[in-house]
Every structure is written in structure tokens, then in C-alpha cells.
Design a protein around this motif. Structure first.
Motif, PDB file in Angstrom:
ATOM      1  N   GLY A   1     -10.706 -21.414  -4.329  1.00 46.61           N
ATOM      2  CA  GLY A   1     -11.737 -22.087  -3.565  1.00 46.61           C
ATOM      3  C   GLY A   1     -12.010 -21.505  -2.200  1.00 46.61           C
ATOM      4  O   GLY A   1     -12.844 -22.041  -1.466  1.00 46.61           O
ATOM      5  N   LYS A   2     -11.334 -20.425  -1.849  1.00 40.91           N
ATOM      6  CA  LYS A   2     -11.528 -19.809  -0.551  1.00 40.91           C
ATOM      7  C   LYS A   2     -12.000 -18.370  -0.690  1.00 40.91           C
ATOM      8  O   LYS A   2     -11.838 -17.752  -1.736  1.00 40.91           O
ATOM      9  N   GLU A   3     -12.590 -17.857   0.375  1.00 41.13           N
ATOM     10  CA  GLU A   3     -13.035 -16.475   0.391  1.00 41.13           C
ATOM     11  C   GLU A   3     -11.853 -15.532   0.548  1.00 41.13           C
ATOM     12  O   GLU A   3     -10.823 -15.897   1.114  1.00 41.13           O
ATOM     13  N   ARG A   4     -12.028 -14.326   0.035  1.00 46.85           N
ATOM     14  CA  ARG A   4     -11.008 -13.315   0.224  1.00 46.85           C
ATOM     15  C   ARG A   4     -10.940 -12.930   1.699  1.00 46.85           C
ATOM     16  O   ARG A   4     -11.969 -12.742   2.346  1.00 46.85           O
ATOM     17  N   GLU A   5      -9.732 -12.821   2.217  1.00 44.55           N
ATOM     18  CA  GLU A   5      -9.554 -12.514   3.622  1.00 44.55           C
ATOM     19  C   GLU A   5      -8.598 -11.351   3.821  1.00 44.55           C
ATOM     20  O   GLU A   5      -7.673 -11.144   3.037  1.00 44.55           O
ATOM     21  N   GLY A   6      -8.832 -10.610   4.886  1.00 46.03           N
ATOM     22  CA  GLY A   6      -7.955  -9.510   5.214  1.00 46.03           C
ATOM     23  C   GLY A   6      -6.646 -10.001   5.790  1.00 46.03           C
ATOM     24  O   GLY A   6      -6.625 -10.905   6.624  1.00 46.03           O
ATOM     25  N   VAL A   7      -5.566  -9.390   5.365  1.00 49.59           N
ATOM     26  CA  VAL A   7      -4.231  -9.724   5.841  1.00 49.59           C
ATOM     27  C   VAL A   7      -3.718  -8.659   6.797  1.00 49.59           C
ATOM     28  O   VAL A   7      -3.236  -8.962   7.893  1.00 49.59           O
ATOM     29  N   ALA A   8      -3.806  -7.412   6.378  1.00 47.80           N
ATOM     30  CA  ALA A   8      -3.301  -6.306   7.184  1.00 47.80           C
ATOM     31  C   ALA A   8      -3.884  -5.005   6.673  1.00 47.80           C
ATOM     32  O   ALA A   8      -4.332  -4.915   5.530  1.00 47.80           O
ATOM     33  N   CYS A   9      -3.872  -3.989   7.514  1.00 46.63           N
ATOM     34  CA  CYS A   9      -4.314  -2.672   7.081  1.00 46.63           C
ATOM     35  C   CYS A   9      -3.520  -1.612   7.814  1.00 46.63           C
ATOM     36  O   CYS A   9      -2.910  -1.869   8.851  1.00 46.63           O
ATOM     37  N   VAL A  10      -3.535  -0.413   7.252  1.00 46.58           N
ATOM     38  CA  VAL A  10      -2.864   0.718   7.871  1.00 46.58           C
ATOM     39  C   VAL A  10      -3.751   1.947   7.736  1.00 46.58           C
ATOM     40  O   VAL A  10      -4.283   2.232   6.658  1.00 46.58           O
ATOM     41  N   GLY A  11      -3.950   2.656   8.841  1.00 41.84           N
ATOM     42  CA  GLY A  11      -4.800   3.827   8.855  1.00 41.84           C
ATOM     43  C   GLY A  11      -4.076   5.092   8.458  1.00 41.84           C
ATOM     44  O   GLY A  11      -2.867   5.096   8.213  1.00 41.84           O
ATOM     45  N   ARG A  12      -4.835   6.185   8.402  1.00 36.37           N
ATOM     46  CA  ARG A  12      -4.242   7.471   8.056  1.00 36.37           C
ATOM     47  C   ARG A  12      -3.162   7.880   9.051  1.00 36.37           C
ATOM     48  O   ARG A  12      -2.214   8.578   8.677  1.00 36.37           O
ATOM     49  N   ASP A  13      -3.338   7.452  10.279  1.00 36.13           N
ATOM     50  CA  ASP A  13      -2.392   7.794  11.328  1.00 36.13           C
ATOM     51  C   ASP A  13      -1.214   6.830  11.410  1.00 36.13           C
ATOM     52  O   ASP A  13      -0.356   6.978  12.283  1.00 36.13           O
ATOM     53  N   GLY A  14      -1.177   5.827  10.534  1.00 34.97           N
ATOM     54  CA  GLY A  14      -0.115   4.851  10.558  1.00 34.97           C
ATOM     55  C   GLY A  14      -0.373   3.660  11.444  1.00 34.97           C
ATOM     56  O   GLY A  14       0.465   2.747  11.501  1.00 34.97           O
ATOM     57  N   SER A  15      -1.496   3.641  12.132  1.00 35.92           N
ATOM     58  CA  SER A  15      -1.833   2.487  12.956  1.00 35.92           C
ATOM     59  C   SER A  15      -2.091   1.282  12.065  1.00 35.92           C
ATOM     60  O   SER A  15      -2.537   1.426  10.921  1.00 35.92           O
ATOM     61  N   THR A  16      -1.827   0.096  12.581  1.00 35.15           N
ATOM     62  CA  THR A  16      -1.934  -1.112  11.777  1.00 35.15           C
ATOM     63  C   THR A  16      -2.718  -2.202  12.489  1.00 35.15           C
ATOM     64  O   THR A  16      -2.827  -2.213  13.717  1.00 35.15           O
ATOM     65  N   ARG A  17      -3.256  -3.114  11.699  1.00 37.07           N
ATOM     66  CA  ARG A  17      -3.895  -4.317  12.187  1.00 37.07           C
ATOM     67  C   ARG A  17      -3.445  -5.472  11.313  1.00 37.07           C
ATOM     68  O   ARG A  17      -3.185  -5.308  10.125  1.00 37.07           O
ATOM     69  N   TYR A  18      -3.374  -6.653  11.914  1.00 36.27           N
ATOM     70  CA  TYR A  18      -2.954  -7.837  11.189  1.00 36.27           C
ATOM     71  C   TYR A  18      -3.852  -9.010  11.498  1.00 36.27           C
ATOM     72  O   TYR A  18      -4.346  -9.158  12.618  1.00 36.27           O
ATOM     73  N   ALA A  19      -4.038  -9.848  10.508  1.00 34.47           N
ATOM     74  CA  ALA A  19      -4.693 -11.116  10.755  1.00 34.47           C
ATOM     75  C   ALA A  19      -3.808 -11.957  11.665  1.00 34.47           C
ATOM     76  O   ALA A  19      -2.576 -11.888  11.587  1.00 34.47           O
TER      77      ALA A  19
END
Length: 124
Positions: A42-60
Motif C-alpha cells: 500500500g505504499k510507494e517504493r522508497e529509496g533506502v540507500a545508495c553507493v556511487g562509483r567512488d564509494g560515496s553513500t547516501r541514506y534515507a
């Protein structure tokens, strides 16, 4: 042909941990940025985390301090270490990838070209 296969999901008690894996084939992880997403019923898909080519990361914001995304280039595998799990983390978890020439990454669903089939995580 790019293929992503998730594994490692399961049922755990609140406060427990799981490590999700995403095995990639048809390309090298080093040429893509990759992410983990989740979707509860019942909910939309959401981003949890990502990692770039350089190893940098982002988090919800909802998972910062609890989840860690990483990749093993030699194994061509993406991981999501999930600690201190909460019932609200219950969802189908998907890994995704997009080829890029840049260094960073995005947690936006629309940025990704390739998706795995998902692995279920249930926290009670």
C-alpha cells in the motif's frame, strides 16, 4: 544483459539484524551506482540507500545510523547491513543499478534502470 538477484531477507524480531545481498551479473558494479529500495504494501517504493562509483553513500533519514550500504567489487555484489530493525522496516527490499560516468549516487527511484526481484524483510 544486466541481472540483479537479492537474497538475505527473512523474519526477525525488533532490534535484530539482517544483511541483504545483491548479486550482479552482466556488468561490473564498479561502472554503476547502485541502491537499495523498499516497498511496503500500500505504499510507494522508497529509496533506502545508495553507493556511487567512488564509494560515496547516501541514506534515507529513516535508516541513518542503522543501515550500511557497501559493495564488494571483486564479488560484484552489493550489500545492505541492517541493524536495530524496527517493525516499520518491514517491506520488500529491492536492489537497483544505473550506469554512470559520475561519482555520486541518487536514492531517487526514477534514476535507476535495472531492478532485482526483491527479497522480503519482516520485523515483528
Amino acid at each position: 544483459h544486466v541481472q540483479l538477484v537479492e537474497s538475505g531477507g527473512g523474519s526477525v524480531q525488533a532490534g535484530g539484524s539482517l544483511r541483504l545481498s545483491c548479486a550482479a551479473s552482466g556488468y561490473t558494479v564498479s561502472a554503476y551506482y547502485m541502491g537499495w529500495f523498499r516497498q511496503a504494501p500500500g505504499k510507494e517504493r522508497e529509496g533506502v540507500a545508495c553507493v556511487g562509483r567512488d564509494g560515496s553513500t547516501r541514506y534515507a533519514d529513516s535508516v541513518k545510523g542503522r543501515f550500511t550500504i557497501s559493495k564488494d567489487i571483486a564479488k560484484n555484489t552489493l550489500y545492505l547491513q541492517m541493524n536495530s530493525l524496527k517493525p516499520e522496516d518491514t517491506a520488500m527490499y529491492y536492489c537497483a543499478a544505473r550506469r554512470t560516468l559520475t561519482w555520486g549516487c541518487s536514492t531517487s527511484v526514477g534514476k535507476y534502470n535495472y531492478w532485482g526481484q526483491g527479497t522480503q524483510v519482516t520485523v515483528s
